[in-house]
Design a protein around this motif. Structure first.
Motif, PDB file in Angstrom:
ATOM      1  N   TYR A   1      94.825 -63.006  65.311  1.00  0.00           N
ATOM      2  CA  TYR A   1      93.635 -62.154  65.138  1.00  0.00           C
ATOM      3  C   TYR A   1      93.212 -62.036  63.681  1.00  0.00           C
ATOM      4  CZ  TYR A   1      95.192 -61.014  69.821  1.00  0.00           C
ATOM      5  OH  TYR A   1      95.606 -61.101  71.122  1.00  0.00           O
ATOM      6  N   GLY A   2      93.790 -62.866  62.827  1.00  0.00           N
ATOM      7  CA  GLY A   2      93.368 -62.877  61.431  1.00  0.00           C
ATOM      8  C   GLY A   2      93.793 -61.660  60.644  1.00  0.00           C
ATOM      9  N   GLY A   3      94.851 -60.996  61.073  1.00  0.00           N
ATOM     10  CA  GLY A   3      95.373 -59.862  60.304  1.00  0.00           C
ATOM     11  C   GLY A   3      96.181 -60.373  59.130  1.00  0.00           C
ATOM     12  N   ALA A   4      95.493 -60.945  58.154  1.00  0.00           N
ATOM     13  CA  ALA A   4      96.194 -61.539  57.005  1.00  0.00           C
ATOM     14  C   ALA A   4      95.278 -61.556  55.786  1.00  0.00           C
ATOM     15  CB  ALA A   4      96.642 -62.962  57.328  1.00  0.00           C
ATOM     16  N   VAL A   5      95.874 -61.359  54.632  1.00  0.00           N
ATOM     17  CA  VAL A   5      95.145 -61.418  53.354  1.00  0.00           C
ATOM     18  C   VAL A   5      96.000 -62.234  52.390  1.00  0.00           C
ATOM     19  CG1 VAL A   5      93.985 -59.195  53.684  1.00  0.00           C
ATOM     20  CG2 VAL A   5      96.190 -59.254  52.509  1.00  0.00           C
ATOM     21  N   PHE A   6      95.371 -62.784  51.375  1.00  0.00           N
ATOM     22  CA  PHE A   6      96.171 -63.577  50.440  1.00  0.00           C
ATOM     23  C   PHE A   6      95.570 -63.546  49.046  1.00  0.00           C
ATOM     24  CE2 PHE A   6      93.626 -67.478  49.960  1.00  0.00           C
ATOM     25  CZ  PHE A   6      92.771 -67.404  51.039  1.00  0.00           C
ATOM     26  N   GLU A   7      96.296 -64.165  48.135  1.00  0.00           N
ATOM     27  CA  GLU A   7      95.853 -64.290  46.743  1.00  0.00           C
ATOM     28  C   GLU A   7      96.128 -65.692  46.249  1.00  0.00           C
ATOM     29  OE1 GLU A   7      94.216 -62.930  44.286  1.00  0.00           O
ATOM     30  OE2 GLU A   7      93.604 -61.432  45.730  1.00  0.00           O
ATOM     31  N   GLY A   8      95.517 -66.023  45.145  1.00  0.00           N
ATOM     32  CA  GLY A   8      95.835 -67.251  44.418  1.00  0.00           C
ATOM     33  C   GLY A   8      95.935 -66.858  42.960  1.00  0.00           C
TER      34      GLY A   8
ATOM     35  N   SER B   1      75.384 -75.518  52.833  1.00  0.00           N
ATOM     36  CA  SER B   1      75.928 -75.461  54.182  1.00  0.00           C
ATOM     37  C   SER B   1      74.972 -74.776  55.147  1.00  0.00           C
ATOM     38  CB  SER B   1      77.246 -74.681  54.160  1.00  0.00           C
ATOM     39  OG  SER B   1      77.798 -74.627  55.447  1.00  0.00           O
ATOM     40  N   ARG B   2      75.095 -75.143  56.407  1.00  0.00           N
ATOM     41  CA  ARG B   2      74.368 -74.396  57.447  1.00  0.00           C
ATOM     42  C   ARG B   2      75.076 -73.067  57.720  1.00  0.00           C
ATOM     43  NH1 ARG B   2      76.455 -75.609  62.994  1.00  0.00           N
ATOM     44  NH2 ARG B   2      78.342 -76.831  62.726  1.00  0.00           N
ATOM     45  N   TRP B   3      76.339 -72.935  57.279  1.00  0.00           N
ATOM     46  CA  TRP B   3      77.069 -71.682  57.472  1.00  0.00           C
ATOM     47  C   TRP B   3      76.755 -70.737  56.333  1.00  0.00           C
ATOM     48  CZ3 TRP B   3      79.076 -71.364  62.107  1.00  0.00           C
ATOM     49  CH2 TRP B   3      79.402 -72.554  62.759  1.00  0.00           C
TER      50      TRP B   3
ATOM     51  N   ALA C   1      92.114 -63.764  55.173  1.00  0.00           N
ATOM     52  CA  ALA C   1      92.267 -65.112  55.713  1.00  0.00           C
ATOM     53  C   ALA C   1      91.171 -65.432  56.730  1.00  0.00           C
ATOM     54  CB  ALA C   1      93.644 -65.248  56.355  1.00  0.00           C
ATOM     55  N   SER C   2      90.802 -64.437  57.549  1.00  0.00           N
ATOM     56  CA  SER C   2      89.823 -64.677  58.614  1.00  0.00           C
ATOM     57  C   SER C   2      88.484 -65.162  58.067  1.00  0.00           C
ATOM     58  CB  SER C   2      89.628 -63.403  59.433  1.00  0.00           C
ATOM     59  OG  SER C   2      89.305 -62.325  58.572  1.00  0.00           O
ATOM     60  N   LEU C   3      88.108 -64.705  56.873  1.00  0.00           N
ATOM     61  CA  LEU C   3      86.812 -65.102  56.299  1.00  0.00           C
ATOM     62  C   LEU C   3      86.811 -66.574  55.893  1.00  0.00           C
ATOM     63  CD1 LEU C   3      85.972 -62.011  54.076  1.00  0.00           C
ATOM     64  CD2 LEU C   3      84.901 -62.673  56.226  1.00  0.00           C
ATOM     65  N   TYR C   4      87.997 -67.126  55.700  1.00  0.00           N
ATOM     66  CA  TYR C   4      88.071 -68.522  55.257  1.00  0.00           C
ATOM     67  C   TYR C   4      87.756 -69.509  56.372  1.00  0.00           C
ATOM     68  CZ  TYR C   4      89.232 -67.163  50.636  1.00  0.00           C
ATOM     69  OH  TYR C   4      89.132 -66.640  49.380  1.00  0.00           O
ATOM     70  N   ALA C   5      87.689 -69.018  57.624  1.00  0.00           N
ATOM     71  CA  ALA C   5      87.278 -69.908  58.713  1.00  0.00           C
ATOM     72  C   ALA C   5      85.877 -70.447  58.427  1.00  0.00           C
ATOM     73  CB  ALA C   5      87.311 -69.154  60.035  1.00  0.00           C
TER      74      ALA C   5
END
Ligand SMILES: Cc1ncc(COP(=O)(O)O)c(C=O)c1O
Length: 296
Positions: free
Chosen positions: A36-43, A144-146, A161-165
């Motif tokens: 369900y995309g319950g994830a966040v990350f960093e770089g 992009s069309r997105w 993470a979910s936004l990276y889809a």
């Protein structure tokens, strides 16, 4: 393309308070973060063995989790210390750190309430995103069309993470068409950003960058705006119509991974890699390596 898969490397990854062998840093397939995309990350980038703005990234990881309705059980200071330890153990000189947090496997349900929260930090050597040549001569973007979603439709301030889809769809299409990356518009049709970096235009010697109200206000973006101001450049933060690319002299992207990355084309429109981009790329390069405040 990465030659060694990321789950089959030597080294150590920090997971939930323990340093574990790289190949054993696993999660269960029935994790909320995966379904369900319950994830966040960093770089975080490492220059000469030193993570750049590690505390700021740790604070943003915590803020991203909060935007996604979960709280990290580690403070920014603790995450910063872990980042430094992982970099040191991996003997990383010029590399990248990936902190990630996700909801666990207590329930398979859209509801995230009551899920456990997990955090991991990994690091590896990674000098550049694009080739040395692309760093000099610029990359090509395809519009992009997105689009980036509106702040009412998605947690746009979070590095979720979910936004990276959306970014993956956009970038895969751009690459399939022979471009290096995608340029995304926002929900209103204004210029937004690339898939992993913020956007700047140089018009008549001034910097123009979109208002970050529908995408990540990057740490690099903020750093470059401050560097530009210090160099006496005018920075205009405003809504930018894509048609304005026709009057831009230079275009570049900013991001932790991308650094200051020149753009040589957006669709059929070509740009030179000009003096302003080079000035800021050099200033940024000096700043991240601790060589003064970035001033020439
Ligand atoms: C979608 C997106 N926008 C912008 C950025 C730039 O952010 P930062 O400069 O903090 O790395 C990133 C990279 O983190 C990103 O993934």
């Amino acid at each position: 393309m990465t030659s060694i898969p990321f789950d089959d490397r030597d080294g150590t990854i920090w997971v939930d308070g323990a340093f574990v062998p790289w190949r054993e840093a696993r999660l269960h397939v029935l994790s909320h973060g995966l379904h369900y995309g319950g994830a966040v990350f960093e770089g975080v980038r490492v220059y000469g063995g030193q993570p750049f703005k590690s505390v700021e990234h740790a604070e943003r990881l915590r803020a991203s989790a909060r935007e996604m309705n979960f709280e990290l059980p580690w403070s920014a200071a603790e995450l910063d210390a872990v980042t430094r330890e992982i970099v040191s153990r991996g003997q990383i000189t010029d590399g990248y750190v990936r902190p990630v947090a996700w909801r666990g496997s207590e329930q398979i349900s859209v509801s995230g309430a009551g899920s456990s929260v997990h955090v991991a930090v990994a690091a590896w050597e990674w000098p550049h995103v694009f080739s040395d040549d692309a760093q000099e001569s610029g990359i090509r973007l395809r519009t992009s069309r997105w689009r980036r979603p509106s702040p009412e439709s998605a947690p746009v301030r979070a590095k979720a993470a979910s936004l990276y889809a959306i970014g993956t769809l956009a970038r895969d299409e751009a690459e399939a068409d022979g471009f290096d990356d995608a340029l995304l518009l926002d929900h209103r049709g204004n210029l937004a950003e690339a898939t992993g970096a913020n956007l700047f235009l140089v018009i008549d010697g001034e910097l123009h960058t979109p208002v970050p109200d529908g995408f990540l206000d990057g740490i690099t973006r903020q750093t470059v705006i401050a560097l530009a101001a210090g160099l006496g450049l005018t920075v205009r933060v405003r809504a930018i119509d894509p048609a304005e690319l026709a009057v831009a002299d230079e275009v570049f992207l900013t991001g932790t991974a991308y650094e200051v990355q020149p753009v040589r084309a957006v669709d059929a429109r070509e740009f030179t890699v000009g003096g302003t981009t080079k000035l800021l790329a050099e200033a940024y390069g000096r700043l991240v390596r601790g060589e003064g405040d970035g001033a020439p």
